[in-house]
Design a protein around this motif. Structure first.
Motif, short mmCIF file in Angstrom:
data_model
loop_
_atom_site.label_atom_id
_atom_site.label_comp_id
_atom_site.label_asym_id
_atom_site.label_seq_id
_atom_site.Cartn_x
_atom_site.Cartn_y
_atom_site.Cartn_z
N LEU A 90 0.83 -1.21 0.00
CA LEU A 90 0.00 0.00 0.00
C LEU A 90 0.86 1.26 0.00
CD1 LEU A 90 -3.06 -0.55 2.37
CD2 LEU A 90 -3.10 0.21 0.01
N GLN A 91 1.93 1.21 0.78
CA GLN A 91 2.82 2.36 0.84
C GLN A 91 3.45 2.63 -0.53
OE1 GLN A 91 3.29 4.39 3.62
NE2 GLN A 91 4.16 5.66 1.99
N LYS A 92 3.78 1.57 -1.24
CA LYS A 92 4.33 1.74 -2.58
C LYS A 92 3.30 2.39 -3.50
CE LYS A 92 7.57 -2.16 -2.47
NZ LYS A 92 7.89 -3.50 -3.04
N ASP A 93 2.02 1.96 -3.40
CA ASP A 93 0.96 2.55 -4.22
C ASP A 93 0.79 4.03 -3.90
OD1 ASP A 93 0.51 0.17 -5.46
OD2 ASP A 93 -1.18 -0.42 -4.18
N ILE A 94 0.81 4.31 -2.57
CA ILE A 94 0.65 5.71 -2.16
C ILE A 94 1.81 6.55 -2.68
CG2 ILE A 94 0.66 7.25 -0.16
CD1 ILE A 94 -0.87 5.06 1.36
N ASP A 95 3.02 6.01 -2.58
CA ASP A 95 4.19 6.74 -3.06
C ASP A 95 4.10 6.99 -4.56
OD1 ASP A 95 5.17 6.76 -0.51
OD2 ASP A 95 6.52 5.04 -0.79
N ARG A 96 3.67 5.95 -5.31
CA ARG A 96 3.54 6.12 -6.77
C ARG A 96 2.48 7.17 -7.08
NH1 ARG A 96 4.33 0.34 -6.93
NH2 ARG A 96 2.07 0.03 -6.79
N ARG A 97 1.37 7.15 -6.34
CA ARG A 97 0.30 8.12 -6.58
C ARG A 97 0.78 9.53 -6.26
NH1 ARG A 97 -3.68 7.09 -10.01
NH2 ARG A 97 -5.39 8.58 -9.71
N ASN A 98 1.54 9.65 -5.19
CA ASN A 98 2.07 10.97 -4.82
C ASN A 98 2.99 11.53 -5.91
OD1 ASN A 98 0.88 11.53 -2.34
ND2 ASN A 98 2.32 10.22 -1.22
N GLU A 99 3.77 10.65 -6.51
CA GLU A 99 4.66 11.09 -7.58
C GLU A 99 3.87 11.62 -8.77
OE1 GLU A 99 7.90 11.46 -7.69
OE2 GLU A 99 7.95 10.91 -5.56
N ILE A 100 2.76 10.91 -9.07
CA ILE A 100 1.91 11.35 -10.19
C ILE A 100 1.32 12.72 -9.90
CG2 ILE A 100 -0.22 10.87 -11.45
CD1 ILE A 100 0.40 7.88 -11.12
N LEU A 101 0.85 12.90 -8.65
CA LEU A 101 0.27 14.19 -8.27
C LEU A 101 1.29 15.31 -8.34
CD1 LEU A 101 -2.10 13.33 -5.28
CD2 LEU A 101 -2.73 14.21 -7.53
N GLU A 104 -9.28 11.31 -3.47
CA GLU A 104 -10.12 10.27 -2.86
C GLU A 104 -9.38 8.93 -2.83
OE1 GLU A 104 -13.71 10.17 -5.03
OE2 GLU A 104 -14.46 12.08 -4.26
N LEU A 105 -8.68 8.65 -3.94
CA LEU A 105 -7.93 7.40 -3.98
C LEU A 105 -6.84 7.41 -2.93
CD1 LEU A 105 -7.32 4.69 -5.28
CD2 LEU A 105 -5.94 5.88 -7.00
N LEU A 106 -6.15 8.54 -2.81
CA LEU A 106 -5.11 8.64 -1.80
C LEU A 106 -5.67 8.49 -0.39
CD1 LEU A 106 -2.78 11.51 -3.09
CD2 LEU A 106 -2.18 9.12 -2.72
N ASP A 107 -6.81 9.15 -0.15
CA ASP A 107 -7.45 9.06 1.17
C ASP A 107 -7.84 7.62 1.49
OD1 ASP A 107 -7.12 11.75 1.49
OD2 ASP A 107 -9.19 12.27 0.94
N ALA A 108 -8.40 6.92 0.49
CA ALA A 108 -8.81 5.53 0.69
C ALA A 108 -7.60 4.65 0.98
CB ALA A 108 -9.56 5.01 -0.54
N GLN A 109 -6.53 4.88 0.24
CA GLN A 109 -5.32 4.10 0.47
C GLN A 109 -4.74 4.37 1.86
OE1 GLN A 109 -2.99 5.24 -2.96
NE2 GLN A 109 -3.35 3.27 -3.95
N GLU A 110 -4.78 5.63 2.26
CA GLU A 110 -4.27 6.00 3.58
C GLU A 110 -5.11 5.36 4.68
OE1 GLU A 110 -1.42 7.27 5.87
OE2 GLU A 110 -1.41 7.75 3.73
#
Length: 417
Positions: A107-118, A163-169
């Motif tokens: 999950l942390q990897k997904d969040i990190d990847r999403r953060n990079e996109i943002l 929303e995706l980031l919030d759900a992942q968090e």
């Protein structure tokens, strides 16, 4: 070997008796009178009775010790099962913790990847040019309505990302909370395993010590049997001599042509049995509702019981003195008509909590052993309590000093007023 020794002794008896008869019937000088032989036999009978009493006493000790060894052996086997179950639970929880850690890491990897996109999108929006610029999209509107449509589209994209980031968090936080719970459970199981291992070692040590005592008693019993056999042979020799003297006396009277007197010599055999079968007490105390009944219920198990994980919850365990701490306390209160749960954690919430200065006999006292309120007993007064201790089984222990004083939590509950 004992049979061979017995044969040799019996041969010696026969030889001695024949020799005695020969000398008596040939009017040889008699070293012993009939009175002296009777005195010797009386002393021998006393020694025989004493030795037989010792043998019977040892036999009763061996019976009691064998029963105790059987209880310890059974307790060791049952406790081993609980230890294996605990080890299995530890392995299971460790596996669950590893799985959660892997999920959290993913999950942390997904969040990190999403953060990079943002970050890339925000950077793009802050630039004035580029085909991926949100500003370019907005400023490329041909009219006001087109601008509103483009603004709505950009807002939806950024909102969806958030929303995706919030759900992942949220998922990550939930997994971390579950991991904390599992870590706590794992720590408790590991503490239990350590305590169980210590308890098992104590029970095994008790068994080994009792086995040594049993071997010593058996050696003593064999030695006493040999001594008893020697005494019985000596008595038999004297009895034969006494009879030979009596026969010689009769023959002498006949030779002197005196009227034949009917000499009746009764030689009845009396057998004294000192053996006494151990009393069987299989009755169950009747609940009287009196607090004293609860306090005294366990007295019959003192020195006659064994600590077993989960023990005291069925008729077999109770009949054979197999208890753990909470099982014993629950059973003791049931003898007084009071129903209690059979676990320390549940007992820690029953009745009314009282201060240590207000403790009185019959109150529940708790000790922090492998966990908070890990052990429970029944307070007797004068800093004494009765409970099923892992090293002794049911016993009275001192909570005023030493281990029990150090682990006493100060948690006291009153169930019966």
């Amino acid at each position: 070997m004992r049979d061979w020794k017995l044969i040799m002794k019996q041969t010696a008896v026969t030889a001695t008796v024949v020799t005695s008869l020969f000398f008596v019937h040939n009017h040889s000088v008699q070293a012993e009178t009939q009175e002296e032989i009777q005195a010797q036999r009386s002393e021998l009978q006393t020694n025989i009775e004493t030795k037989q009493s010792e043998i019977d006493s040892i036999k009763e000790e061996l019976i009691t010790l064998t029963e105790k060894l059987n209880r310890l052996e059974e307790a060791i086997k049952d406790n081993e099962k609980v230890m294996q179950e605990t080890e299995g639970n530890i392995t299971k929880v460790e596996s669950e913790v590893e799985d959660l850690e892997a999920e959290i890491e993913e999950l942390q990897k997904d969040i990190d990847r999403r953060n990079e996109i943002l970050k890339e999108r925000i950077s793009s929006m802050q630039q004035s040019g580029g085909t991926n610029s949100y500003l370019e999209v907005l400023f490329g509107a041909t009219n006001f309505l087109d601008f509103i449509d483009r603004y709505s589209l950009v807002t939806k994209i950024t909102s969806a990302d958030q929303e995706l980031l919030d759900a992942q968090e949220a998922d990550k936080q939930k997994l971390e909370e579950n991991k904390v719970t599992l870590d706590s459970k794992l720590a408790e199981l590991e503490e239990m395993a350590v305590e169980y291992e210590a308890i098992q070692k104590q029970i095994v040590a008790q068994k080994e010590e009792n086995e040594e005592v049993k071997e010593e008693l058996e050696r003593k019993q064999e030695a006493n049997k040999d001594i008893l056999a020697d005494l019985q042979i000596e008595d038999e020799i004297l009895a034969k001599k006494e009879k030979a003297l009596e026969e010689a006396k009769k023959q002498q009277q006949l030779l002197q042509s005196q009227p034949a007197g009917n000499v009746s010599s009764g030689s009845g055999n009396s057998t004294v049995s000192n053996q006494s079968a151990p009393a069987s007490n299989s009755g169950t105390a009747v609940a009287s509702g009196n607090l004293q009944t609860i306090i005294n219920a366990g007295n019959k198990y003192i020195g006659n019981s064994v600590y077993v994980f989960g023990g005291g919850r069925n008729a077999y365990d109770i009949a054979n003195g197999r208890f753990d701490c909470s099982g014993f306390v629950s059973w003791a209160f049931s003898q007084g008509g009071v129903s209690l749960p059979a676990s320390t954690s549940a007992m820690s919430g029953v009745g009314t909590q009282v201060s240590t200065s207000e403790m009185k006999p019959g109150d529940l006292v708790f000790f922090n052993t492998y966990k908070t309120n890990g052990h429970v007993g029944i307070y007797l007064g004068n800093n004494k309590f009765i409970g099923s201790q892992n090293s002794t089984g049911v016993a009275v222990a001192d909570m005023g000093s030493g281990y029990w004083a150090n682990t006493f939590s100060g948690h006291v509950r009153r169930v019966v007023q």
